[in-house]
Write a protein that holds these residues in place. Structure first.
Motif, short mmCIF file in Angstrom:
data_model
loop_
_atom_site.label_atom_id
_atom_site.label_comp_id
_atom_site.label_asym_id
_atom_site.label_seq_id
_atom_site.Cartn_x
_atom_site.Cartn_y
_atom_site.Cartn_z
N PHE A 169 -9.17 -2.82 2.45
CA PHE A 169 -8.48 -1.56 2.72
C PHE A 169 -9.54 -0.54 1.83
N VAL A 170 -9.46 0.79 2.32
CA VAL A 170 -9.79 1.69 1.64
C VAL A 170 -8.86 2.97 1.61
N LEU A 171 -8.64 3.66 0.46
CA LEU A 171 -7.68 4.70 0.11
C LEU A 171 -8.57 5.94 -0.23
N ARG A 172 -8.44 6.89 0.55
CA ARG A 172 -9.06 7.93 0.55
C ARG A 172 -8.15 9.22 0.36
N ARG A 173 -8.49 10.52 0.39
CA ARG A 173 -7.49 11.70 0.51
C ARG A 173 -6.95 11.82 1.65
N SER A 174 -7.63 11.28 2.75
CA SER A 174 -7.29 11.58 4.16
C SER A 174 -6.17 10.32 4.52
N GLY A 175 -6.20 9.52 3.85
CA GLY A 175 -5.17 8.23 4.08
C GLY A 175 -5.47 6.92 3.49
N LEU A 176 -4.98 6.05 4.38
CA LEU A 176 -5.40 4.51 3.88
C LEU A 176 -6.02 3.91 5.29
N TYR A 177 -7.16 3.14 4.95
CA TYR A 177 -7.80 2.67 6.15
C TYR A 177 -7.97 1.12 5.95
N PHE A 178 -8.19 0.39 6.96
CA PHE A 178 -8.73 -0.98 6.87
C PHE A 178 -9.73 -1.25 7.49
N SER A 179 -10.70 -1.97 7.15
CA SER A 179 -12.09 -2.26 7.73
C SER A 179 -11.90 -3.59 8.90
N THR A 180 -12.41 -3.21 10.11
CA THR A 180 -12.50 -4.29 11.02
C THR A 180 -13.47 -5.17 11.01
N LYS A 181 -14.41 -4.85 10.11
CA LYS A 181 -15.56 -5.61 9.91
C LYS A 181 -15.76 -5.99 8.42
N GLY A 182 -15.27 -7.43 8.04
CA GLY A 182 -15.57 -7.43 6.36
C GLY A 182 -15.18 -6.25 5.47
N THR A 183 -16.28 -5.96 4.56
CA THR A 183 -15.90 -4.98 3.73
C THR A 183 -16.94 -3.79 4.04
N SER A 184 -16.94 -3.84 5.30
CA SER A 184 -17.63 -2.41 5.85
C SER A 184 -16.82 -1.33 5.60
N LYS A 185 -17.55 -0.04 5.04
CA LYS A 185 -16.83 1.12 5.00
C LYS A 185 -17.40 2.10 6.07
N GLU A 186 -18.31 1.81 6.97
CA GLU A 186 -18.91 2.58 7.88
C GLU A 186 -17.68 3.05 9.00
N PRO A 187 -17.71 4.59 9.15
CA PRO A 187 -16.57 5.19 10.01
C PRO A 187 -16.21 4.25 11.36
N ARG A 188 -17.03 3.75 11.90
CA ARG A 188 -16.89 3.21 13.31
C ARG A 188 -16.00 1.73 12.92
N HIS A 189 -16.05 1.14 11.44
CA HIS A 189 -15.47 -0.03 11.42
C HIS A 189 -13.87 0.38 10.55
N LEU A 190 -13.81 1.42 10.17
CA LEU A 190 -12.38 1.90 9.51
C LEU A 190 -11.48 2.25 10.31
N GLN A 191 -10.44 1.58 10.50
CA GLN A 191 -9.27 2.18 11.13
C GLN A 191 -8.28 2.70 10.30
N PHE A 192 -7.42 3.64 10.88
CA PHE A 192 -6.35 4.60 10.14
C PHE A 192 -5.14 3.48 9.91
N PHE A 193 -4.47 3.48 8.76
CA PHE A 193 -3.31 2.51 8.55
C PHE A 193 -2.03 3.44 8.50
N ALA A 194 -2.35 4.46 7.36
CA ALA A 194 -0.98 5.43 6.98
C ALA A 194 -1.64 6.50 6.16
N ASP A 195 -0.81 7.66 6.24
CA ASP A 195 -1.06 8.67 5.46
C ASP A 195 0.26 9.03 4.65
N PHE A 196 0.37 9.87 3.68
CA PHE A 196 1.49 10.13 2.69
C PHE A 196 2.42 11.39 2.81
N ALA A 197 1.82 12.19 3.79
CA ALA A 197 2.32 13.47 3.96
C ALA A 197 3.89 13.17 3.97
N ASP A 198 4.49 12.57 5.19
CA ASP A 198 5.80 12.25 5.35
C ASP A 198 6.14 10.80 5.21
#
Length: 446
Positions: A169-198
């Motif tokens: 998982f990767v936590l950024r200002r835009s939200g929480l993401y998880f990688s679909t390929k190991g520990t890759s942080k490339e945008p194409r491998h990061l899938q949105f999981f949740a944000d905290f606005a609501d």
């Protein structure tokens, strides 16, 4: 001339701040007290109300907890949050319980950020891609120009299934993401999981039993309007430190500078006569033997003075007054040790599991402690102490020295005639313990 006056009736308008509602607040023993509060009351307002009503020492660690019984989750309500708005947002007020409780760890990350954010979980890059020193870690959360990133593995419960899977998982200002390929942080491998606005972050209680989690270090992202366990986004860490890091980072990203304002606000008000507490202030060794008192700055001298004072207490123990006001001897039927029963840090017949649960609730920071009866040996006591976000248990043994009874934590090297002496000594000196006693777990009755 006839004048016809027309009377106009205006609707009654009640200012929002004057509207009131009755809420129930619970203590650690699940007894409740109903109070009438304005609809714009904040969590800090309610805590201040109960601090005053119960004559508590206001050390700014009192907290209001949102406990959702049916879902088996709870969270600390931030001091600035409007309680009525939060209850209405839950959409199930009968299921929501408010608890008045200590939480020593509420703002500890502002004081010791490196204890909350392990190096291997944090990456901090600025606009120029430079690396910010970890001593400035909290500042990067509060500034919009910097971007802290928390990363690591978490178990996640699959929707509508009992199974858990492990993702990076990767936590950024835009939200929480998880990688679909190991520990890759490339945008194409990061899938949105949740944000905290609501959404809010809750701790999951009894995670293994209720959800089949791999560990008890579970938490979840709950949408404000969510009312079913099926809608919770459940996550689970491998250890307490990892869980604490994720939750703290999510709180900072959600509330930002408001959390810092909550932290400094009580201290700004205390300009004239601050209310001090042993839990919040360091104890100072003093020498009263001469004509003038002095602070003992040399640690070795402070230790020798403390030991000598302990010996003096022991010599005077036979002249102490018993509970009936008459001189008591070591053979008295009412031992001196009984005076610990009235101390707020003594919790009687508390089990090991209950002690760990209570300390966890009131904050896993260094020095949070309680004393209790030993379950395995009825003649001994146990000191339960938090250090490095882990709870350790130390047996306090009785020592019989020529008919006099003493208690010790270190096989008789340091002896005390009662538990109060023992606690006071280890508040000043670490001794054989991993850290000094700082914050005692307390239960109050509302």
């Amino acid at each position: 001339m006839n004048f016809h006056a027309r009377r106009v009736t205006l609707p009654a308008i009640t200012p929002l701040c004057l509207q009131k509602r009755v809420i129930k607040v619970y203590d650690e023993n699940n007894t409740s007290k109903a109070v009438e509060v304005p609809t714009d009351v904040t969590a800090r307002d309610i805590c201040q109300l109960f601090v005053l009503k119960n004559h508590c020492i206001d050390d700014h660690s009192w907290t209001l907890i949102d406990h959702l019984t049916q879902l088996g989750i709870e969270r600390t309500i931030e001091d600035h949050e409007y309680v009525m708005d939060m209850l209405s947002g839950n959409g199930m007020e009968t299921d929501s319980r408010l608890y008045f409780r200590k939480n020593y760890a509420k703002y500890e990350f502002f004081k010791k950020p490196l204890d909350f954010f392990p190096d291997h979980m944090v990456s901090i890059s600025t606009e120029t891609n430079g690396i910010v020193d970890h001593s400035e870690l909290i500042e990067t959360f509060l500034k919009s120009s910097t971007c802290p990133e928390i990363h690591g593995h978490l178990h996640v419960k699959e929707q509508s299934k009992k199974s858990w899977k492990k993702f990076y998982f990767v936590l950024r200002r835009s939200g929480l993401y998880f990688s679909t390929k190991g520990t890759s942080k490339e945008p194409r491998h990061l899938q949105f999981f949740a944000d905290f606005a609501d959404s809010d972050i809750y701790t999951v209680l009894s995670a293994k039993k209720a959800h089949g989690a791999p560990t008890e270090f579970a938490f979840c992202v709950k949408a404000t309007k969510c009312s079913s366990s099926r809608d919770l986004k459940l996550l689970c860490a491998d250890d307490e430190q990892t869980k604490t890091c994720w939750i703290t980072a999510m709180r900072l990203l959600k509330f930002g500078m408001q959390l810092y304002q909550n932290f400094i606000q009580p201290h700004q008000k205390q300009k004239v006569s601050p209310m001090r507490s042993i839990s919040e202030n360091s104890l100072v060794a003093m020498d009263f033997s001469g004509q003038k008192t002095r602070v003992i700055e040399n640690p070795s001298e402070a230790l020798s003075v403390a030991v000598e004072e302990g010996l003096s207490w022991r010599r005077k123990s036979c002249h102490r007054l018993s509970g009936h006001g008459s001189p008591s001897s070591a053979q008295s039927s009412i031992p001196n040790l009984a005076i610990h029963l009235a101390q707020p840090w003594f919790h009687g017949k508390l089990s090991r599991e209950e002690a760990q649960h209570l300390i966890t609730q009131q904050g896993l920071i260094d020095g949070v402690f309680l004393l209790r009866d030993s379950q395995s040996n009825p003649k001994t006591f146990v000191l339960s102490l938090c250090h490095m976000q882990k709870i350790k248990h130390f047996q306090i043994l009785p020592v019989d020295d020529e008919g006099e009874l003493f208690y010790t934590l270190d096989d008789g090297h340091t002896r005390f005639t009662d538990l109060i002496q023992l606690v006071e000594f280890y508040q000043l000196n670490r001794g054989t313990l991993p850290c000094r006693l700082k914050h005692h777990c307390i239960r109050i009755t509302l």
